[in-house]
Motif scaffolding. Structure first.
Motif, short mmCIF file in Angstrom:
data_model
loop_
_atom_site.label_atom_id
_atom_site.label_comp_id
_atom_site.label_asym_id
_atom_site.label_seq_id
_atom_site.Cartn_x
_atom_site.Cartn_y
_atom_site.Cartn_z
N THR A 164 0.76 -1.17 -0.16
CA THR A 164 -0.14 0.21 -0.06
C THR A 164 0.88 1.33 0.06
O THR A 164 0.43 2.23 -0.46
N ILE A 167 3.44 1.22 -3.59
CA ILE A 167 2.56 0.61 -4.72
C ILE A 167 3.09 1.22 -6.10
O ILE A 167 3.26 0.48 -7.22
N LYS A 168 3.63 2.31 -6.22
CA LYS A 168 4.33 2.96 -7.44
C LYS A 168 5.47 2.04 -7.94
O LYS A 168 5.53 1.90 -9.30
N TYR A 171 3.09 -0.82 -9.72
CA TYR A 171 1.66 -0.87 -10.26
C TYR A 171 1.91 -1.05 -11.86
O TYR A 171 1.13 -1.76 -12.58
N LYS A 172 2.79 -0.31 -12.64
CA LYS A 172 2.97 -0.44 -13.99
C LYS A 172 3.45 -1.98 -14.41
O LYS A 172 2.80 -2.45 -15.38
N ILE A 175 0.17 -3.89 -13.93
CA ILE A 175 -1.02 -3.76 -15.09
C ILE A 175 -0.48 -4.66 -16.36
O ILE A 175 -1.18 -4.99 -17.19
N LYS A 176 0.99 -4.52 -16.44
CA LYS A 176 1.33 -5.54 -17.86
C LYS A 176 1.12 -6.98 -17.57
O LYS A 176 0.74 -7.56 -18.56
N ALA A 178 -1.40 -8.33 -15.68
CA ALA A 178 -2.83 -8.32 -15.59
C ALA A 178 -3.24 -8.22 -16.90
O ALA A 178 -4.44 -9.16 -17.14
N ARG A 179 -2.92 -7.40 -17.93
CA ARG A 179 -3.30 -7.49 -19.25
C ARG A 179 -3.24 -8.98 -19.85
O ARG A 179 -4.24 -9.26 -20.78
N PHE A 202 -7.63 -9.04 -8.95
CA PHE A 202 -6.29 -8.21 -9.42
C PHE A 202 -5.03 -8.77 -8.48
O PHE A 202 -3.96 -8.52 -9.16
N PRO A 204 -3.37 -11.12 -7.54
CA PRO A 204 -1.97 -11.86 -8.03
C PRO A 204 -0.95 -11.21 -9.00
O PRO A 204 0.34 -11.52 -9.02
N ALA A 205 -1.63 -10.31 -9.75
CA ALA A 205 -0.68 -9.50 -10.61
C ALA A 205 0.38 -8.96 -9.66
O ALA A 205 1.69 -8.32 -10.23
N LEU A 206 0.11 -8.30 -8.63
CA LEU A 206 0.89 -7.42 -7.57
C LEU A 206 1.85 -8.24 -6.98
O LEU A 206 3.04 -7.91 -6.86
N PHE B 127 -4.53 1.44 -21.19
CA PHE B 127 -3.62 0.20 -21.44
C PHE B 127 -4.22 -1.06 -21.29
O PHE B 127 -3.97 -1.98 -22.23
N ILE B 167 -0.14 6.65 -8.59
CA ILE B 167 -1.34 5.33 -8.09
C ILE B 167 -1.48 5.47 -6.40
O ILE B 167 -2.24 5.10 -5.81
N ASN B 197 -9.54 -9.29 -18.48
CA ASN B 197 -8.29 -9.45 -17.85
C ASN B 197 -8.58 -8.72 -16.37
O ASN B 197 -9.39 -8.02 -16.17
#
Lengths: 386, 386
Positions: A164, A167-168, A171-172, A175-176, A178-179, A202, A204-206, B127, B167, B197
């Motif tokens: 928390t 996160i910065k 995060y990018k 989302i790559k 997660a897509r 969401f 698991p992507a993190l 994205f 974020i 996704n």
């Protein structure tokens, strides 16, 4: 078709391991097959030893028992490509001994292979699956951080990321990832249902993101080795390794440990405090908990002398074997004396108590002088690069 | 049951409005009912006018046509509770005139009611649903930011939040929202499917987060008004307003605009550049595009004189009405002259071209001197508070 379903059902009844719960008596060989991992064998131990000179007792005793691509990590290392380590903590409560096992092993790997370590605190995950508030979870984080710092990771090479707050950094990358992961894929891996909340879907992507963070920061692929308890495998198998080639990254490698059971035989869980040894337990707590532990002893001294005890089902023995008695000769002696009826439960309990108290005294000292800022300051440098 | 299904099907065929696409000829009254919005009527216009002295032409012409709880916002305002504004931009491409309509109206509201404005750039969303890379989307963001800055929002009271970069401001609020939204709920609102996704499934929590950000920062509830095109309603109706009471926040209020159609009659879309006026278009571009626009004129000058034109279906007239001719007398004159056959398409096209060119000259001037840092510096203050 029906038969297969039945078989699965039966299997499920015996034990089930997911990132959020472990139920039943775990058959580790079977789990290794089921997850598609490889058992750690003497051949790979020899390869490790070539670089580390000695083997950590957690390896010698097969507590770190399974891996994926560890041979590849060693290939890379031998070719001069250094790997980094990634592990983490879900701050659901206080730290207990079971949590320390992967951390202590991670520190050993860091020292032996001179690795960078990325340590993720998944406070968001715990918030998303628990009834606790973020403030309550943050209190757990503060407590856990003291234990993490007490382990003595190299402050120059360790990055502690609290989701928390930091996160910065993730995060990018998240989302790559997660897509490339559909709801369908994620629910097959984690068993998400329609009632699951959109945050945990969401998440698991993190958790996968740190596998690729050093590669992004350094603008070149860097091999990743994840030391962790085996229940975390779905994140790597189902998400990180699945998307890695799509994003042009190396797949992370893994090395996994068994679970230290609770003192009463079940999985150690903060929800059963009498079954866990917490790093903040008092000497009285330790004595009481060990005294009430499940043993493999006979009903009377007489019977123990005649038939011998059963260390294989004894939790007191297990605690010595997993953590508190590193000396192989001593642990073998305890085992054989018990078997032969030459050793009694009271003696073993006293010995374990004294070992735990000794460990906690040292750990608490380090905990009291722990400087978490030493690790936090490194993040600023990363944030500027991302 | 069957009948209802049929009705829905028929309805779907006529038009469909979602946050990601608008299809068919939109029946705004029907959409208002369907979404559970209220039409903006003379009564509420009078209430607004009491505070603003005059009414913006986008209100006078019913282009901002629907709302939710705008009366409540005015109640609060009259009781001395100031509201803030929240709007945004999905940076899928270059800025066109259709994008400017809600922004220009938002600036008017900011000036008239002296509001703070939170402006969200949803680069992550674009994205997650597009084939573009983050780098490509970031180029769109840089271009869009110049247009946003050119609008002239109050730099002391405006916060521009780009999701992937900022974020940290949103994530904690987003997971609080997400914990209260199941996959089932989100998929009912947005039509997510198994193939969606896991990033876009979580995203609604991030778009809802700014509704509550000022309340979190100021540790007290602050009313929120969202000026936006009507296709964004599902985020507020289905997510933000749904979770607000669970988290102890005010539900955000909304005021929504119709869509400026493309010059050829369809929704303005960056994928059909000849149908859009972009803020970076050259004078030649403008002339060519307007010349090719769909009009309501007759086939010949003779017929036009005899039968009169049809401004109601004329895109040239629509562009004057929606944006380029703010003067009510003039626009009425154009309408009636066309109807009576006293005005010809060439004349209207020339007039619209000159109006657009005039607007773009001014806009480009502001764009060239735009200082996006003026808005960005405010974020540092917020980040320290979160």
């Amino acid at each position: 078709m029906k038969k297969r379903k039945m078989a699965k059902k039966k299997y499920k009844k015996e034990f089930e391991v997911t990132p959020w719960s472990v139920e039943g008596k775990v058959d580790y060989e079977r789990l290794t097959k089921e997850f598609g991992l490889k058992l750690i064998d003497s051949k790979i131990l020899e390869r490790i030893k070539k670089h580390t000179k000695e083997l950590h007792f957690l390896l010698r005793r097969n507590i770190f028992f399974a891996h994926r691509d560890l041979d590849w990590i060693l290939d890379k290392y031998e070719q001069g490509e250094k790997f980094f380590l990634y592990t983490g903590r879900g701050p659901s409560g206080k730290t207990h001994i079971g949590h320390l096992i992967p951390w202590i092993f991670t520190k050993w790997l860091q020292d032996k292979f001179d690795c960078e370590l990325y340590f993720q605190i998944t406070d968001d995950e715990k918030f998303l699956i628990k009834e606790q508030t973020l403030e309550e979870i943050n209190k757990n984080v503060e407590e856990n951080l003291l234990d993490i710092a007490a382990i003595g990771f190299n402050p120059e090479k360790t990055y502690i990321i609290q989701n928390t707050k930091d996160i910065k950094l993730l995060y990018k990358i998240a989302i790559k990832i997660a897509r490339n992961v559909t709801y369908s894929t994620a629910s097959a891996v984690f068993g998400f249902k329609k009632e699951s909340n959109i945050g945990i879907i969401f998440f698991p992507a993190l958790q996968a993101a740190p596998c690729f963070l050093p590669s992004v920061l350094n603008k070149k692929n860097i091999p990743c080795l994840i030391p962790a308890a085996v229940d975390q495998d779905p994140y790597w198998r189902g998400i990180a390794r699945y998307v890695a080639p799509k994003l042009g990254f190396y797949k992370p490698a893994q090395i996994h440990s068994k679970f230290l059971p609770g003192l009463k035989g079940e999985k150690m869980s903060s929800s059963e405090p009498e079954s866990c040894i917490f790093t903040t337990d008092s000497e009285e707590d330790v004595e009481r908990k060990v005294w009430k532990a499940l043993t493999g002893g006979q009903k009377s001294l007489k019977e123990q002398k005649e038939k011998g005890g059963n260390p294989d089902i004894c939790l007191v023995y297990k605690y010595l074997f997993y953590f508190f008695e590193e000396n192989d000769e001593k642990i073998e002696k305890i085992y054989s004396e018990c078997k032969k009826g030459e050793r009694f439960c009271g003696e073993c309990k006293k010995y374990l108590s004294s070992k735990i108290k000794e460990f906690l005294r040292e750990h608490k000292k380090k905990r009291n002088i722990a400087k978490i800022e030493d690790y936090k300051k490194n993040l600023n440098i990363l944030e500027m690069k991302i």
